[in-house]
Design a protein around this motif. Structure first.
Motif: not given
Ligand code: NOJ
Length: 587
Positions: A75, A78, A115, A118, A163, A186, A190, A220, A222-223, A245, A312, A373-374, A461, A465
């Protein structure tokens, strides 16, 4: 207190010394697509270092790097195997240190991605969990459960992966028999950590310290809304398909239009944004996440230099997102409600009010963001005429695709409005060049797990990118020294390359540079919004300090008010503000 490497202490000489994060313009670097120093077609840390001068010229305050950690890249990073090392594709820890030193020398702060929800399935902990027995300490670091039905052949619950497809995968036990299931919100590569396990918490404290000791200015996260799951992992069926996302449904255009009316200026009454799907999802926005961030905040506060946490968290409404940025938690949360707002004056006024109210109520700055990027790049997204759920992406078979020039025009107007708002603004690499979403990627080039997990039903996505163009006539448009590029670049990149726009009046790059400079000169990021009356309902008109901002979302030109013009998103022939244009004037 920690002992700091000397380069960290020496590198702090920023012009913004106090609460820099309240007003910062933060530029997101997607490392694999930013700049490639070694010519292998994949961006790298040395490439970033070599291009920091361009970012300094642009006028940003900080960079945020998407993951560059050791990862099988299922991913795009990630999916981490070693949280404290650099993947060889991106370089080495020494390259990282050199990049941070160079950024700090240019007054640019560095935020890295964390991150924590996961890991990769190749992480040593997950491999140990697979080798260990059900009920073991190794399995307890993830969310392994027995299945339902005959011989446990059905997943433990009905949750679906963001996903696409099921959120559970069954493992084969040591005896060769099908065994337990593990949770992955995800991709199946992951696996989710179990954040009720203190061992996981301690490991992430170690990871935070590792990067703080190397001099990073923040994370930053993630999740940031997903790490705690409801007790018992109950079944849940989201009310809407698709979603955002890792999302609680996000804020839809319909929700933003769903106001009870407007006042004389067109300002929406009752600016509360409806909660689509956030409440009730047993894997998003559980109260237990907040004690984790209080713990991390205390840890960051031990360090000098105002290190920050940015969430996020795809949660709505905004009043709920504000829980992530209470004084003892994170510093910022991404404003995805703003990102998801259509180019519509009433909707924009509503979301701006709601943002300032919600974040202001807890003493936090609002943030603003239009691309990352998402999501489909806003040079395309704001003009798509058919529904396009976030994360589904666009491709040749998509409906409602806009043409480039009108899409860019609207995006520039939207950016000019965003950069006039008080708070911290996020920019995504390439938007300053006016890059559109790349629609016509060959199917066999696509790499987003969404594409594979939905058998091509969702494009995913990759279109946002594609590696950046730096020089119009160089191989890979200057992305790297060879013509290699991990996703194919369209021919349009030649005219959009940075060297084609640098110093060119009216170029998108010049507009971004000018807007960031004026934003700083006029203190807009630390100002406030006063709505102006007397404009048509499809015009956003506001005063921020000594600047009047007028954004025309309608289909008719309007006369600009009196005042020196400071910035326009298009070159104006006279004082008529055409549709899809924004102007800043001295009040
Ligand atoms: C959010 C991230 O911005 C994204 O790119 C990623 O696929 C998911 N979290 C899972 O980590």
């Amino acid at each position: 207190m920690q002992a700091f490497p000397s380069f960290v202490q020496m590198s702090y000489s920023f012009r913004m010394t106090s609460e820099w994060w309240r007003t910062a313009a933060i530029y997101q670097i997607y490392p694999r697509s930013f700049a490639d120093a070694n010519g292998d077609g994949m961006g790298d840390l040395a490439g970033i270092t070599s291009r920091l001068g361009d970012l300094h010229d642009l006028g940003i305050d900080a960079i945020w790097l998407s993951p560059f950690y050791t990862s099988p890249q299922r991913d795009a990073g990630y999916d981490v195997t070693d949280y404290c090392d650099v993947d060889p594709r991106f370089g080495t820890l020494a390259d990282f240190d050199a990049m941070v030193a160079e950024a700090h020398a240019r007054d640019i702060r560095v935020i890295v991605d964390l991150v924590p929800n996961h890991s990769s399935d190749q992480h040593v902990w997950f491999q140990a969990a697979l080798a260990a027995a059900p009920g073991s300490a190794e399995r307890a670091r993830y969310l392994f459960r027995d299945g339902h039905g005959t011989a446990g052949g059905l997943p433990p619950n009905n949750w679906e992966s963001v996903f696409g497809g099921p959120a559970w995968t069954r493992v084969t036990e040591a005896d060769g028999m099908p065994g337990q299931w593990y949770l992955h919100l995800f991709d199946s590569s992951q696996p989710d950590f179990d954040w009720t396990n203190e061992v996981v918490r301690e490991e992430f404290r170690r990871i935070l310290r590792f990067w703080l000791d190397r001099g990073v200015d923040g994370f930053r996260v993630d999740v940031a809304h997903g790490m705690i799951k409801a007790d018992g992992l109950p079944d849940y069926t989201p009310p809407t398909a698709g979603g955002s996302m890792g999302g609680a449904g996000g804020v839809t255009a319909d929700a933003l239009h769903d106001t009870v009316g407007t006042d004389a200026t067109g300002v929406a009454l009752e600016p509360e944004i409806s909660d689509e799907a956030g409440d009730g999802a047993p894997y998003w926005a559980q109260d237990g996440v907040h004690e984790i961030y209080r713990d991390w905040r205390a840890l960051l506060d031990e360090y000098p230099g105002e290190r920050i946490l940015a969430a996020e968290a795809w949660v709505d409404p905004l009043s709920r997102v504000a829980k992530w940025v209470r004084p003892d938690e994170m510093h910022q949360a991404f404003n995805f409600a703003y990102l998801e707002t259509p180019w519509d004056a009433a909707a924009l006024r509503t979301v701006i009010d709601a943002s300032l109210d919600a974040f202001g109520a807890v003493g936090a700055p609002s943030t603003w963001v239009l691309s990352n990027h998402d999501v489909v790049r806003h040079a395309t997204r704001l003009s798509v005429t058919e529904p396009n759920p976030q994360g589904h992406g666009l491709g040749p078979r998509s409906a409602g695709l806009p043409s480039y020039a009108p899409g860019l025009r609207r995006a520039r107007a939207a950016t000019a409005l965003m950069l006039a708002l008080p708070g911290s603004a996020y920019l995504y690499q390439g938007e300053e060049l006016g890059l559109p979403e790349v629609i016509h990627l060959p199917d066999d080039a696509r790499q987003d797990p969404t594409w594979f997990r939905t058998a091509g039903e969702r494009y995913g996505r990759d279109g946002c990118r594609v590696p950046l163009p730096w020089e119009g006539s160089a191989p890979s448009y200057g992305f790297g020294p060879s013509d290699a590029s991990w996703l194919p670049q369209p021919a349009q990149w030649a005219e959009l390359a940075r060297d084609q726009q640098r110093g060119v009046a009216g170029s998108t790059l010049s507009m971004y540079r000018d807007a960031l400079a004026r934003r700083r000169e006029h203190g807009l990021a630390s100002g406030s919004v006063e709505w102006l009356t007397g404009y048509p309902a499809d015009v956003v008109a506001l005063r921020n300090g000594d600047v009047i901002v007028v954004a025309n979302t309608g289909s008719t030109a309007i006369e600009l008010p009196a005042g020196d013009v400071l910035l326009t998103s298009e070159v104006l022939a006279d004082r008529a503000l055409a549709p899809d244009t924004t102007a800043w004037l001295r009040a």
